[in-house]
Design a protein around this motif. Structure first.
Motif, PDB file in Angstrom:
ATOM      1  N   LEU A   1       0.827  -1.200   0.000  1.00  0.00           N
ATOM      2  CA  LEU A   1       0.000   0.000   0.000  1.00  0.00           C
ATOM      3  C   LEU A   1       0.858   1.246   0.000  1.00  0.00           C
ATOM      4  O   LEU A   1       1.945   1.269   0.570  1.00  0.00           O
ATOM      5  CB  LEU A   1      -0.888   0.049   1.258  1.00  0.00           C
ATOM      6  CG  LEU A   1      -2.180  -0.740   1.275  1.00  0.00           C
ATOM      7  CD1 LEU A   1      -2.742  -0.765   2.689  1.00  0.00           C
ATOM      8  CD2 LEU A   1      -3.195  -0.141   0.324  1.00  0.00           C
ATOM      9  N   LEU A   2       0.306   2.296  -0.601  1.00  0.00           N
ATOM     10  CA  LEU A   2       0.934   3.605  -0.571  1.00  0.00           C
ATOM     11  C   LEU A   2      -0.072   4.597  -0.027  1.00  0.00           C
ATOM     12  O   LEU A   2      -1.256   4.525  -0.352  1.00  0.00           O
ATOM     13  CB  LEU A   2       1.349   4.005  -1.988  1.00  0.00           C
ATOM     14  CG  LEU A   2       1.912   5.394  -2.240  1.00  0.00           C
ATOM     15  CD1 LEU A   2       2.852   5.361  -3.432  1.00  0.00           C
ATOM     16  CD2 LEU A   2       0.817   6.427  -2.481  1.00  0.00           C
ATOM     17  N   ILE A   3       0.391   5.519   0.804  1.00  0.00           N
ATOM     18  CA  ILE A   3      -0.485   6.580   1.307  1.00  0.00           C
ATOM     19  C   ILE A   3       0.269   7.899   1.195  1.00  0.00           C
ATOM     20  O   ILE A   3       1.449   7.986   1.555  1.00  0.00           O
ATOM     21  CB  ILE A   3      -0.948   6.295   2.755  1.00  0.00           C
ATOM     22  CG1 ILE A   3      -1.969   7.339   3.205  1.00  0.00           C
ATOM     23  CG2 ILE A   3       0.223   6.199   3.717  1.00  0.00           C
ATOM     24  CD1 ILE A   3      -2.736   6.939   4.462  1.00  0.00           C
ATOM     25  N   ARG A   4      -0.407   8.918   0.670  1.00  0.00           N
ATOM     26  CA  ARG A   4       0.234  10.207   0.444  1.00  0.00           C
ATOM     27  C   ARG A   4       0.094  11.095   1.672  1.00  0.00           C
ATOM     28  O   ARG A   4      -0.771  10.872   2.523  1.00  0.00           O
ATOM     29  CB  ARG A   4      -0.373  10.890  -0.779  1.00  0.00           C
ATOM     30  CG  ARG A   4      -0.236  10.056  -2.027  1.00  0.00           C
ATOM     31  CD  ARG A   4      -0.780  10.745  -3.273  1.00  0.00           C
ATOM     32  NE  ARG A   4      -0.851   9.800  -4.383  1.00  0.00           N
ATOM     33  CZ  ARG A   4       0.193   9.418  -5.103  1.00  0.00           C
ATOM     34  NH1 ARG A   4       1.382   9.915  -4.852  1.00  0.00           N
ATOM     35  NH2 ARG A   4       0.038   8.554  -6.094  1.00  0.00           N
ATOM     36  N   GLU A   5       0.879  12.142   1.719  1.00  0.00           N
ATOM     37  CA  GLU A   5       0.912  12.995   2.906  1.00  0.00           C
ATOM     38  C   GLU A   5      -0.424  13.690   3.148  1.00  0.00           C
ATOM     39  O   GLU A   5      -0.717  14.074   4.284  1.00  0.00           O
ATOM     40  CB  GLU A   5       2.025  14.031   2.774  1.00  0.00           C
ATOM     41  CG  GLU A   5       1.906  14.948   1.585  1.00  0.00           C
ATOM     42  CD  GLU A   5       3.025  15.976   1.538  1.00  0.00           C
ATOM     43  OE1 GLU A   5       3.614  16.277   2.587  1.00  0.00           O
ATOM     44  OE2 GLU A   5       3.320  16.454   0.429  1.00  0.00           O
ATOM     45  N   ASN A   6      -1.228  13.877   2.104  1.00  0.00           N
ATOM     46  CA  ASN A   6      -2.514  14.558   2.280  1.00  0.00           C
ATOM     47  C   ASN A   6      -3.669  13.572   2.478  1.00  0.00           C
ATOM     48  O   ASN A   6      -4.827  13.973   2.490  1.00  0.00           O
ATOM     49  CB  ASN A   6      -2.805  15.466   1.093  1.00  0.00           C
ATOM     50  CG  ASN A   6      -2.861  14.701  -0.214  1.00  0.00           C
ATOM     51  OD1 ASN A   6      -2.493  13.529  -0.268  1.00  0.00           O
ATOM     52  ND2 ASN A   6      -3.333  15.357  -1.258  1.00  0.00           N
ATOM     53  N   GLU A   7      -3.349  12.302   2.626  1.00  0.00           N
ATOM     54  CA  GLU A   7      -4.369  11.276   2.878  1.00  0.00           C
ATOM     55  C   GLU A   7      -4.260  10.820   4.327  1.00  0.00           C
ATOM     56  O   GLU A   7      -3.170  10.641   4.853  1.00  0.00           O
ATOM     57  CB  GLU A   7      -4.177  10.076   1.938  1.00  0.00           C
ATOM     58  CG  GLU A   7      -4.335  10.427   0.473  1.00  0.00           C
ATOM     59  CD  GLU A   7      -4.031   9.245  -0.433  1.00  0.00           C
ATOM     60  OE1 GLU A   7      -2.999   8.563  -0.211  1.00  0.00           O
ATOM     61  OE2 GLU A   7      -4.817   9.014  -1.367  1.00  0.00           O
ATOM     62  N   LYS A   8      -5.403  10.618   4.939  1.00  0.00           N
ATOM     63  CA  LYS A   8      -5.423  10.176   6.330  1.00  0.00           C
ATOM     64  C   LYS A   8      -5.456   8.658   6.427  1.00  0.00           C
ATOM     65  O   LYS A   8      -4.927   8.061   7.372  1.00  0.00           O
ATOM     66  CB  LYS A   8      -6.631  10.759   7.059  1.00  0.00           C
ATOM     67  CG  LYS A   8      -6.617  12.258   7.164  1.00  0.00           C
ATOM     68  CD  LYS A   8      -5.472  12.742   8.038  1.00  0.00           C
ATOM     69  CE  LYS A   8      -5.531  14.251   8.212  1.00  0.00           C
ATOM     70  NZ  LYS A   8      -4.331  14.763   8.903  1.00  0.00           N
ATOM     71  N   GLU A   9      -6.138   8.037   5.468  1.00  0.00           N
ATOM     72  CA  GLU A   9      -6.367   6.599   5.567  1.00  0.00           C
ATOM     73  C   GLU A   9      -6.468   5.994   4.172  1.00  0.00           C
ATOM     74  O   GLU A   9      -6.952   6.629   3.237  1.00  0.00           O
ATOM     75  CB  GLU A   9      -7.687   6.369   6.330  1.00  0.00           C
ATOM     76  CG  GLU A   9      -8.061   4.945   6.569  1.00  0.00           C
ATOM     77  CD  GLU A   9      -9.366   4.845   7.340  1.00  0.00           C
ATOM     78  OE1 GLU A   9      -9.425   5.303   8.505  1.00  0.00           O
ATOM     79  OE2 GLU A   9     -10.332   4.290   6.786  1.00  0.00           O
ATOM     80  N   LYS A  10      -5.980   4.755   4.054  1.00  0.00           N
ATOM     81  CA  LYS A  10      -6.099   4.032   2.788  1.00  0.00           C
ATOM     82  C   LYS A  10      -6.416   2.579   3.123  1.00  0.00           C
ATOM     83  O   LYS A  10      -5.846   2.013   4.078  1.00  0.00           O
ATOM     84  CB  LYS A  10      -4.771   4.111   2.019  1.00  0.00           C
ATOM     85  CG  LYS A  10      -4.774   3.561   0.617  1.00  0.00           C
ATOM     86  CD  LYS A  10      -5.532   4.415  -0.349  1.00  0.00           C
ATOM     87  CE  LYS A  10      -4.825   5.636  -0.800  1.00  0.00           C
ATOM     88  NZ  LYS A  10      -3.745   5.359  -1.765  1.00  0.00           N
ATOM     89  N   ARG A  11      -7.324   1.987   2.338  1.00  0.00           N
ATOM     90  CA  ARG A  11      -7.711   0.591   2.590  1.00  0.00           C
ATOM     91  C   ARG A  11      -7.532  -0.257   1.346  1.00  0.00           C
ATOM     92  O   ARG A  11      -7.650   0.218   0.216  1.00  0.00           O
ATOM     93  CB  ARG A  11      -9.183   0.535   3.009  1.00  0.00           C
ATOM     94  CG  ARG A  11      -9.500   1.128   4.357  1.00  0.00           C
ATOM     95  CD  ARG A  11     -11.003   1.099   4.626  1.00  0.00           C
ATOM     96  NE  ARG A  11     -11.326   1.778   5.881  1.00  0.00           N
ATOM     97  CZ  ARG A  11     -11.537   1.139   7.041  1.00  0.00           C
ATOM     98  NH1 ARG A  11     -11.488  -0.170   7.099  1.00  0.00           N
ATOM     99  NH2 ARG A  11     -11.815   1.823   8.137  1.00  0.00           N
ATOM    100  N   LYS A  12      -7.237  -1.522   1.599  1.00  0.00           N
ATOM    101  CA  LYS A  12      -7.151  -2.499   0.515  1.00  0.00           C
ATOM    102  C   LYS A  12      -7.480  -3.855   1.119  1.00  0.00           C
ATOM    103  O   LYS A  12      -6.710  -4.423   1.881  1.00  0.00           O
ATOM    104  CB  LYS A  12      -5.750  -2.530  -0.092  1.00  0.00           C
ATOM    105  CG  LYS A  12      -5.581  -3.543  -1.205  1.00  0.00           C
ATOM    106  CD  LYS A  12      -4.148  -3.537  -1.708  1.00  0.00           C
ATOM    107  CE  LYS A  12      -3.908  -4.620  -2.735  1.00  0.00           C
ATOM    108  NZ  LYS A  12      -2.495  -4.651  -3.177  1.00  0.00           N
ATOM    109  N   GLU A  13      -8.675  -4.320   0.814  1.00  0.00           N
ATOM    110  CA  GLU A  13      -9.162  -5.614   1.343  1.00  0.00           C
ATOM    111  C   GLU A  13      -9.063  -5.597   2.868  1.00  0.00           C
ATOM    112  O   GLU A  13      -9.695  -4.772   3.507  1.00  0.00           O
ATOM    113  CB  GLU A  13      -8.374  -6.757   0.706  1.00  0.00           C
ATOM    114  CG  GLU A  13      -8.585  -6.822  -0.809  1.00  0.00           C
ATOM    115  CD  GLU A  13      -7.677  -7.818  -1.502  1.00  0.00           C
ATOM    116  OE1 GLU A  13      -7.851  -8.018  -2.705  1.00  0.00           O
ATOM    117  OE2 GLU A  13      -6.797  -8.406  -0.845  1.00  0.00           O
TER     118      GLU A  13
END
Lengths: 111, 110
Positions: B48-60
């Motif tokens: 997974l990758l998450i950017r500095e302006n993202e708080k949360e990221k999901r994958k399955e």
């Protein structure tokens, strides 16, 4: 699809012997290529990276060198191995700044 | 000096529980952060990758959070399975190159 090949999987070499590890990438053009070393219990250490044929940047002064003779070929070399060169060597590629795709690695033991 | 710290000890959890792994960093300003899985004797695999302006990221079953104020990322695996047992690495991209943590070893006990 893109694949990365790295060989050999394991290597035992005597101190003072030369080294050549090869990495090739398929299914992509003009990738950024990287050589990392991972020592036991330590993080991945970037050794070299290349953004194009003949363009090599070294991150850590050491006993190793790298070359990129073709767009999708990256070679890690040494003229004379040291005991401290033992470790797990990983080749990786990326296009742009997205995630790396790593090879399966070479376990090098210098004896 | 710059540092990336992951759970210093191995993490053991029961199957079905949620595993939470931490990645703390100092003196970096990452443009984004990634998580990788590494099995013994193998190269890391990007998750997974998450950017500095993202708080949360999901994958399955995976969830990553990124708090640039706390300088911390949390990696969650919900409904964990024994097949999730591996070492998990975080990596920061600062616009020049990636910097990797030493990883956290996770064991999911059946």
């Amino acid at each position: 699809s893109q694949t990365i090949h790295q060989w050999p999987a394991t290597l035992v070499q005597p101190v003072g012997s030369p080294l050549s590890l090869e990495c090739t990438v398929e299914g992509t053009s003009n990738p950024n290529l990287y050589w990392y070393r991972q020592a036991a219990g330590r993080g991945l250490q970037l050794l070299f990276y290349s953004v194009g044929i003949g363009q090599i940047s070294s991150e850590v002064p050491q006993n190793l060198s790298a070359s990129r003779p073709q767009d999708r070929q990256f070679i890690l070399s040494s003229k004379k191995l040291l005991l401290s060169d033992s470790g797990f060597y990983l080749c990786a590629w990326s296009v742009g700044t997205y995630g790396y795709t790593f090879g399966s690695g070479t376990r090098l033991t210098v004896v | 000096s710059q540092k990336i710290e992951q759970n210093s000890e191995a993490l053991n959890i029961q199957e079905g529980k949620t595993a939470t792994l931490t990645c703390n960093y100092t003196n970096y300003s990452p443009a984004y952060l990634q998580w990788y899985r590494q099995d013994p004797g193998r190269g890391p695999v990007f998750l997974l990758l998450i950017r500095e302006n993202e708080k949360e990221k999901r994958k399955e079953r995976l969830k990553v959070t990124f708090d640039t104020t706390l300088k911390q990322s949390l990696f969650h695996i919900t409904a964990s399975q024994p097949a999730d047992s591996a070492t998990y690495l975080c990596a920061l991209f600062t616009g020049n190159q990636f910097y990797f943590g030493t990883g956290t070893s996770l064991t999911v006990i059946p």
